[in-house]
Design a protein around this motif. Structure first.
Motif, PDB file in Angstrom:
ATOM      1  N   LEU A 122     -44.160-105.490  44.707  1.00  0.00           N
ATOM      2  CA  LEU A 122     -45.501-106.079  44.657  1.00  0.00           C
ATOM      3  C   LEU A 122     -45.950-106.275  43.210  1.00  0.00           C
ATOM      4  CD1 LEU A 122     -47.809-107.029  46.475  1.00  0.00           C
ATOM      5  CD2 LEU A 122     -48.744-104.709  46.352  1.00  0.00           C
ATOM      6  N   ALA A 123     -45.664-105.278  42.364  1.00  0.00           N
ATOM      7  CA  ALA A 123     -46.030-105.394  40.947  1.00  0.00           C
ATOM      8  C   ALA A 123     -45.305-106.556  40.285  1.00  0.00           C
ATOM      9  CB  ALA A 123     -45.713-104.086  40.223  1.00  0.00           C
ATOM     10  N   ARG A 124     -44.013-106.718  40.578  1.00  0.00           N
ATOM     11  CA  ARG A 124     -43.269-107.840  39.979  1.00  0.00           C
ATOM     12  C   ARG A 124     -43.785-109.176  40.484  1.00  0.00           C
ATOM     13  NH1 ARG A 124     -38.751-104.537  40.631  1.00  0.00           N
ATOM     14  NH2 ARG A 124     -37.592-105.815  42.112  1.00  0.00           N
ATOM     15  N   LEU A 125     -44.090-109.251  41.770  1.00  0.00           N
ATOM     16  CA  LEU A 125     -44.626-110.496  42.321  1.00  0.00           C
ATOM     17  C   LEU A 125     -45.972-110.823  41.682  1.00  0.00           C
ATOM     18  CD1 LEU A 125     -43.623-110.046  46.057  1.00  0.00           C
ATOM     19  CD2 LEU A 125     -42.877-111.901  44.557  1.00  0.00           C
ATOM     20  N   ASP A 126     -46.813-109.802  41.484  1.00  0.00           N
ATOM     21  CA  ASP A 126     -48.124-110.021  40.863  1.00  0.00           C
ATOM     22  C   ASP A 126     -47.987-110.440  39.403  1.00  0.00           C
ATOM     23  OD1 ASP A 126     -49.485-109.439  43.172  1.00  0.00           O
ATOM     24  OD2 ASP A 126     -50.006-107.386  42.602  1.00  0.00           O
ATOM     25  N   ASP A 127     -47.034-109.794  38.691  1.00  0.00           N
ATOM     26  CA  ASP A 127     -46.890-110.034  37.246  1.00  0.00           C
ATOM     27  C   ASP A 127     -46.181-111.336  36.927  1.00  0.00           C
ATOM     28  OD1 ASP A 127     -48.174-107.636  36.860  1.00  0.00           O
ATOM     29  OD2 ASP A 127     -46.352-106.519  36.354  1.00  0.00           O
ATOM     30  N   THR A 128     -45.117-111.624  37.707  1.00  0.00           N
ATOM     31  CA  THR A 128     -44.252-112.760  37.354  1.00  0.00           C
ATOM     32  C   THR A 128     -44.104-113.793  38.465  1.00  0.00           C
ATOM     33  OG1 THR A 128     -42.217-111.712  38.148  1.00  0.00           O
ATOM     34  CG2 THR A 128     -42.892-111.208  35.888  1.00  0.00           C
ATOM     35  N   GLY A 129     -44.578-113.459  39.675  1.00  0.00           N
ATOM     36  CA  GLY A 129     -44.393-114.373  40.800  1.00  0.00           C
ATOM     37  C   GLY A 129     -42.977-114.387  41.318  1.00  0.00           C
ATOM     38  N   SER A 130     -42.184-113.401  40.896  1.00  0.00           N
ATOM     39  CA  SER A 130     -40.769-113.354  41.264  1.00  0.00           C
ATOM     40  C   SER A 130     -40.363-111.906  41.538  1.00  0.00           C
ATOM     41  CB  SER A 130     -39.923-113.919  40.120  1.00  0.00           C
ATOM     42  OG  SER A 130     -38.560-113.613  40.299  1.00  0.00           O
ATOM     43  N   LEU A 166     -29.430-109.261  47.783  1.00  0.00           N
ATOM     44  CA  LEU A 166     -30.872-109.011  47.716  1.00  0.00           C
ATOM     45  C   LEU A 166     -31.665-110.305  47.828  1.00  0.00           C
ATOM     46  CD1 LEU A 166     -30.762-106.296  44.939  1.00  0.00           C
ATOM     47  CD2 LEU A 166     -31.691-105.939  47.234  1.00  0.00           C
ATOM     48  N   ALA A 167     -31.174-111.364  47.197  1.00  0.00           N
ATOM     49  CA  ALA A 167     -31.859-112.654  47.283  1.00  0.00           C
ATOM     50  C   ALA A 167     -31.890-113.147  48.722  1.00  0.00           C
ATOM     51  CB  ALA A 167     -31.168-113.672  46.381  1.00  0.00           C
ATOM     52  N   ARG A 168     -30.774-112.985  49.417  1.00  0.00           N
ATOM     53  CA  ARG A 168     -30.705-113.397  50.818  1.00  0.00           C
ATOM     54  C   ARG A 168     -31.651-112.553  51.681  1.00  0.00           C
ATOM     55  NH1 ARG A 168     -25.321-113.777  50.993  1.00  0.00           N
ATOM     56  NH2 ARG A 168     -25.054-111.681  51.795  1.00  0.00           N
ATOM     57  N   LEU A 169     -31.642-111.239  51.439  1.00  0.00           N
ATOM     58  CA  LEU A 169     -32.490-110.332  52.209  1.00  0.00           C
ATOM     59  C   LEU A 169     -33.976-110.643  52.023  1.00  0.00           C
ATOM     60  CD1 LEU A 169     -32.865-107.644  53.857  1.00  0.00           C
ATOM     61  CD2 LEU A 169     -32.900-106.474  51.652  1.00  0.00           C
ATOM     62  N   LEU A 170     -34.363-110.941  50.774  1.00  0.00           N
ATOM     63  CA  LEU A 170     -35.780-111.124  50.455  1.00  0.00           C
ATOM     64  C   LEU A 170     -36.230-112.579  50.504  1.00  0.00           C
ATOM     65  CD1 LEU A 170     -35.826-108.553  47.525  1.00  0.00           C
ATOM     66  CD2 LEU A 170     -36.766-108.213  49.808  1.00  0.00           C
ATOM     67  N   PRO A 203     -44.166-115.759  47.915  1.00  0.00           N
ATOM     68  CA  PRO A 203     -45.112-115.175  46.955  1.00  0.00           C
ATOM     69  C   PRO A 203     -46.508-115.797  47.029  1.00  0.00           C
ATOM     70  CG  PRO A 203     -43.009-115.616  45.902  1.00  0.00           C
ATOM     71  CD  PRO A 203     -42.945-116.253  47.256  1.00  0.00           C
ATOM     72  N   ALA A 204     -46.591-117.067  47.428  1.00  0.00           N
ATOM     73  CA  ALA A 204     -47.890-117.743  47.488  1.00  0.00           C
ATOM     74  C   ALA A 204     -48.742-117.226  48.642  1.00  0.00           C
ATOM     75  CB  ALA A 204     -47.697-119.253  47.606  1.00  0.00           C
ATOM     76  N   ARG A 205     -48.093-116.814  49.724  1.00  0.00           N
ATOM     77  CA  ARG A 205     -48.819-116.276  50.889  1.00  0.00           C
ATOM     78  C   ARG A 205     -48.072-115.042  51.365  1.00  0.00           C
ATOM     79  NH1 ARG A 205     -50.406-120.706  55.204  1.00  0.00           N
ATOM     80  NH2 ARG A 205     -51.580-118.889  55.873  1.00  0.00           N
ATOM     81  N   LEU A 206     -48.250-113.959  50.629  1.00  0.00           N
ATOM     82  CA  LEU A 206     -47.436-112.769  50.822  1.00  0.00           C
ATOM     83  C   LEU A 206     -47.821-112.014  52.092  1.00  0.00           C
ATOM     84  CD1 LEU A 206     -45.146-111.187  49.493  1.00  0.00           C
ATOM     85  CD2 LEU A 206     -46.870-109.813  48.339  1.00  0.00           C
ATOM     86  N   ASP A 207     -46.823-111.749  52.904  1.00  0.00           N
ATOM     87  CA  ASP A 207     -46.977-110.912  54.098  1.00  0.00           C
ATOM     88  C   ASP A 207     -46.578-109.491  53.694  1.00  0.00           C
ATOM     89  OD1 ASP A 207     -46.553-109.452  56.430  1.00  0.00           O
ATOM     90  OD2 ASP A 207     -45.770-111.166  57.545  1.00  0.00           O
TER      91      ASP A 207
END
Length: 200
Positions: free
Chosen positions: A148-156, A53-57, A62-66
């Motif tokens: 998206l929620a995790r990226l917004d909440d934790t940046g990860s 999953l880390a490789r896929l994503l 996160p700073a400039r999310l597409d």
């Protein structure tokens, strides 16, 4: 895998506050069991999912999310989780626990303690449809909205394994009268009984 009574012996932070609330009403709750977070964690580890999953994503910034890219990768991440297999020993353990809990025949539904997202299945022995429902629920952690929620909440995009409830019958519907009787914010019931106390 634990009965609700067994799960209630563990701290709420390990099994979920709702699990404790349900366990307090054994006369109202139909057949049920809890998959501890360790079961999901073992699935991820044995299938090498964290690395995959880390490789896929990795292309996500996160700073400039597409968001178009996020949507595309979320679909691939869900497919990866759904398509990964548990080890035979874990599968057999799951089937035995399902049978012992009285959940290997008929309708069952699965969800996270405290959560509202549900996956349902009509199960025949040994219980493969229930296992598929569990994996579909786990895959929901990789939807566009969840990422998206995790990226917004934790940046990860990182995720901790969590417990999973399996309950007899179809998903519950809100019952305001029972919620008032039990002094809780919400109570979910189906034709077999009380299957949810997601809010205090």
């Amino acid at each position: 895998m634990l009965t609700l009574a067994e799960a209630a012996r563990f701290p709420e932070m390990q099994v979920g506050a709702e699990t404790h609330r349900l366990a307090a009403h054994p006369d109202r709750v139909p057949a049920a069991m809890l998959l501890p977070a360790a079961f999901e964690e073992e699935f991820y580890r044995r299938a090498n999912l964290p690395e995959q999953l880390a490789r896929l994503l990795a292309p996500l910034n996160p700073a400039r999310l597409d968001e178009d890219l996020l949507e595309e990768l979320a679909e691939k991440a869900q497919a990866l989780v759904r398509g990964s297999s548990l080890l035979d020993d874990a599968v057999q353990l799951f089937y035995r626990a399902l049978g012992n809990a009285g959940l290997s025949v008929g309708e069952v539904h699965v969800r996270r303690p405290g959560g509202r997202e549900v996956e349902a299945a009509r199960v025949t022995p040994p219980g493969t449809p229930a296992l598929h429902a569990v994996k579909r629920l786990w895959a929901r952690d990789w939807t566009f909205e969840a990422l998206l929620a995790r990226l917004d909440d934790t940046g990860s995009i990182g995720l901790e394994a969590r417990p999973t409830l399996l309950l007899a019958g179809p998903p519950g519907r809100p019952d305001a009268n029972l919620a008032a009787e039990l002094g809780t914010g919400a109570a979910l019931v189906n034709g077999l009984g009380l299957v949810g106390l997601p809010d205090r």
